[in-house]
Scaffold this active site. Structure first.
Site, PDB file in Angstrom:
ATOM      1  N   HIS A   1       0.853  -1.197   0.000  1.00  0.00           N
ATOM      2  CA  HIS A   1       0.000   0.000   0.000  1.00  0.00           C
ATOM      3  C   HIS A   1       0.887   1.244   0.000  1.00  0.00           C
ATOM      4  O   HIS A   1       1.872   1.293   0.720  1.00  0.00           O
ATOM      5  CB  HIS A   1      -0.885  -0.025   1.255  1.00  0.00           C
ATOM      6  CG  HIS A   1      -1.953   1.013   1.264  1.00  0.00           C
ATOM      7  ND1 HIS A   1      -1.709   2.338   1.562  1.00  0.00           N
ATOM      8  CD2 HIS A   1      -3.276   0.932   1.005  1.00  0.00           C
ATOM      9  CE1 HIS A   1      -2.848   3.016   1.489  1.00  0.00           C
ATOM     10  NE2 HIS A   1      -3.812   2.190   1.153  1.00  0.00           N
TER      11      HIS A   1
ATOM     12  N   CYS B   1      -3.663   2.724  -4.505  1.00  0.00           N
ATOM     13  CA  CYS B   1      -4.638   3.495  -3.719  1.00  0.00           C
ATOM     14  C   CYS B   1      -4.640   4.942  -4.201  1.00  0.00           C
ATOM     15  O   CYS B   1      -3.689   5.694  -3.970  1.00  0.00           O
ATOM     16  CB  CYS B   1      -4.273   3.422  -2.234  1.00  0.00           C
ATOM     17  SG  CYS B   1      -5.347   4.449  -1.213  1.00  0.00           S
TER      18      CYS B   1
ATOM     19  N   HIS C   1      -7.584   0.509  -4.330  1.00  0.00           N
ATOM     20  CA  HIS C   1      -8.467   1.303  -3.466  1.00  0.00           C
ATOM     21  C   HIS C   1      -8.850   2.524  -4.271  1.00  0.00           C
ATOM     22  O   HIS C   1      -7.967   3.251  -4.746  1.00  0.00           O
ATOM     23  CB  HIS C   1      -7.716   1.819  -2.236  1.00  0.00           C
ATOM     24  CG  HIS C   1      -7.369   0.771  -1.226  1.00  0.00           C
ATOM     25  ND1 HIS C   1      -6.614   1.045  -0.122  1.00  0.00           N
ATOM     26  CD2 HIS C   1      -7.696  -0.534  -1.138  1.00  0.00           C
ATOM     27  CE1 HIS C   1      -6.473  -0.051   0.606  1.00  0.00           C
ATOM     28  NE2 HIS C   1      -7.111  -1.032   0.005  1.00  0.00           N
TER      29      HIS C   1
ATOM     30  N   ASP D   1     -12.878   3.272  -1.154  1.00  0.00           N
ATOM     31  CA  ASP D   1     -12.081   3.523   0.047  1.00  0.00           C
ATOM     32  C   ASP D   1     -12.901   4.366   1.005  1.00  0.00           C
ATOM     33  O   ASP D   1     -14.131   4.348   0.955  1.00  0.00           O
ATOM     34  CB  ASP D   1     -10.748   4.147  -0.357  1.00  0.00           C
ATOM     35  CG  ASP D   1      -9.654   3.842   0.640  1.00  0.00           C
ATOM     36  OD1 ASP D   1      -9.938   3.241   1.684  1.00  0.00           O
ATOM     37  OD2 ASP D   1      -8.500   4.213   0.376  1.00  0.00           O
ATOM     38  N   HIS D   2     -12.219   5.094   1.849  1.00  0.00           N
ATOM     39  CA  HIS D   2     -12.940   5.861   2.862  1.00  0.00           C
ATOM     40  C   HIS D   2     -14.127   6.585   2.246  1.00  0.00           C
ATOM     41  O   HIS D   2     -14.030   7.109   1.136  1.00  0.00           O
ATOM     42  CB  HIS D   2     -12.034   6.933   3.466  1.00  0.00           C
ATOM     43  CG  HIS D   2     -10.737   6.394   3.961  1.00  0.00           C
ATOM     44  ND1 HIS D   2      -9.622   7.143   4.081  1.00  0.00           N
ATOM     45  CD2 HIS D   2     -10.400   5.146   4.357  1.00  0.00           C
ATOM     46  CE1 HIS D   2      -8.630   6.400   4.541  1.00  0.00           C
ATOM     47  NE2 HIS D   2      -9.077   5.165   4.706  1.00  0.00           N
TER      48      HIS D   2
ATOM     49  N   TYR E   1     -15.289   4.533   7.391  1.00  0.00           N
ATOM     50  CA  TYR E   1     -15.751   3.187   7.018  1.00  0.00           C
ATOM     51  C   TYR E   1     -17.230   2.936   7.310  1.00  0.00           C
ATOM     52  O   TYR E   1     -17.597   1.899   7.841  1.00  0.00           O
ATOM     53  CB  TYR E   1     -14.865   2.130   7.690  1.00  0.00           C
ATOM     54  CG  TYR E   1     -13.490   2.078   7.063  1.00  0.00           C
ATOM     55  CD1 TYR E   1     -13.287   1.432   5.850  1.00  0.00           C
ATOM     56  CD2 TYR E   1     -12.394   2.712   7.654  1.00  0.00           C
ATOM     57  CE1 TYR E   1     -12.035   1.408   5.243  1.00  0.00           C
ATOM     58  CE2 TYR E   1     -11.137   2.691   7.054  1.00  0.00           C
ATOM     59  CZ  TYR E   1     -10.974   2.039   5.849  1.00  0.00           C
ATOM     60  OH  TYR E   1      -9.744   2.010   5.244  1.00  0.00           O
TER      61      TYR E   1
END
Ligand code: DNO
Length: 357
Positions: free
Chosen positions: A207, A245, A272, A317-318, A331
């Site tokens: 990551h 990501c 992501h 993702d978030h 999340y």
């Protein structure tokens, strides 16, 4: 591409598996044994337990995020040998239960960093935020304390209390650590574990550093195109891959994410996808996934994945915290589910356009 969703485990997540399954296109959860400290072996019994909880919902456990790396491996100290052996055992155990991708990071001391977990935004939602002025000159321990207080009693990935107990000592150990040394330590680790990953059918996926620049003077080695290139060259194997990501790489607007997708796609087993709005002073706010809400062109990123006929896993993702949802920062269910529908919409539009050519 296969849709997945991060899930923190039974009793540790606000979102039931049954609800995750109802998100269109969903195939599996992205999971971890969050209570096992970095460096310890993940037992077969614990892995089997997660599998038996998840599979009845028609979801798979193909992707793990993360098997965290013990600090001695990043530091290159002699104790790393036994921790690398433990890591190999964990990979073998995960392989037995069908796990295909293991996400990990190589960030010294801290995992991802934000200064605000519930920043009020214009539409009344809250979101994660990074403000340079709050980091510059702050004692990292103060930041940790604020983080813990703000997380509303839910542990945050990468901010497990165990890891943060010995902060001063850790900072001392990293004195003199350079990017090159850290890179050597990553290479040493990869040279040992990639053959095992290959053997058990697992793709490792590093990551990027989040944010993609040095914080508190600690070196960072997964920040940009060149860094990613160096890492995949360390061990030339399909099992030595990247978690692409967008949100982690995005705060550096020179990072051309569609280009990274096109260049590295064969080595991206996991992605992501999320958007951020980068302000003129470099601060950044996590927005909805929609291209026009942030600084990243998410539609263009999805198009790049479509152009290369991406078959790997991705997760939204978030997300922001919307509709008064009470959830772990970043999340929640709602905004991440909206993100998936946007990503799938762009993907389908790309497919249609191909058909019409
Ligand atoms: C935070 C996450 C990170 C990520 C790790 C991967 O929300 O994106 O904690 O899981 O850096 O190893």
């Amino acid at each position: 591409m296969k849709t997945t969703f991060r899930w923190y485990g039974l009793g540790n997540d606000t979102i039931p598996l049954a609800h995750i399954k109802q998100i269109p296109s969903m195939t599996g959860v992205v999971w971890a044994l969050h209570d096992v400290p970095a460096g310890e072996v993940w037992s077969e019994a614990r892995i089997a337990e997660v599998k038996s909880q998840v599979e009845p919902y028609g979801l798979n456990i193909d992707v793990v995020e993360s098997v965290n790396i013990h600090e001695s491996i990043k530091l290159g100290s002699p104790e790393r040998e036994s921790y690398i052996e433990n890591y190999k055992t964990t990979l073998r155990n995960l392989g037995k239960y069908g796990v295909k991708v293991v996400c990990y990071n190589f960030m010294p001391v801290f995992d991802w960093i934000r200064t605000d977990l519930f920043k009020e935004t214009e539409d009344g939602s809250t979101a994660l935020f990074y403000e340079h002025a709050k980091i510059d000159g702050i004692d990292p321990k103060v930041l940790v304390k604020q983080f813990m207080e703000n997380s509303k009693e839910l542990t945050l990935p990468g901010w497990e209390p165990e890891r943060l107990k010995h902060l001063d000592k850790l900072f001392d150990l990293y004195k003199g650590m350079t990017e090159d040394k850290l890179r050597e330590n990553l290479k040493y680790f990869l040279e040992q574990i990639i053959p095992v990953a290959e053997e058990v059918g697992i793709k490792m996926a590093i990551h990027p550093d989040d944010p993609p620049f040095s914080v508190f003077g600690l070196p960072r080695i997964v920040k940009c195109h060149d860094d990613l290139q160096k890492i995949i060259e360390m061990v030339d194997s399909p099992s030595n891959g990247i978690t692409l990501c967008s949100g982690a790489l995005g705060p550096n607007l020179n990072n051309d994410i569609p280009r990274m997708v096109r260049t590295f796609h064969e080595r991206i087993p996991f992605a992501h996808i999320r958007n951020i709005k980068v302000f003129d002073n470099g601060d950044f706010l996590e927005t909805s996934h929609l291209s026009r809400d942030g600084s990243l062109d998410i539609a263009e990123i999805v198009k790049a994945f479509n152009d290369v006929n991406y078959q790997g896993y991705y997760r939204p993702d978030h997300g922001r915290h919307i509709w008064e949802e009470k959830c772990r920062p970043g999340y929640g269910l709602y905004d991440r589910a909206l993100g998936i529908m946007y990503i799938q919409g762009v993907w389908d539009a790309c497919e249609k356009a191909k058909g019409e050519k």
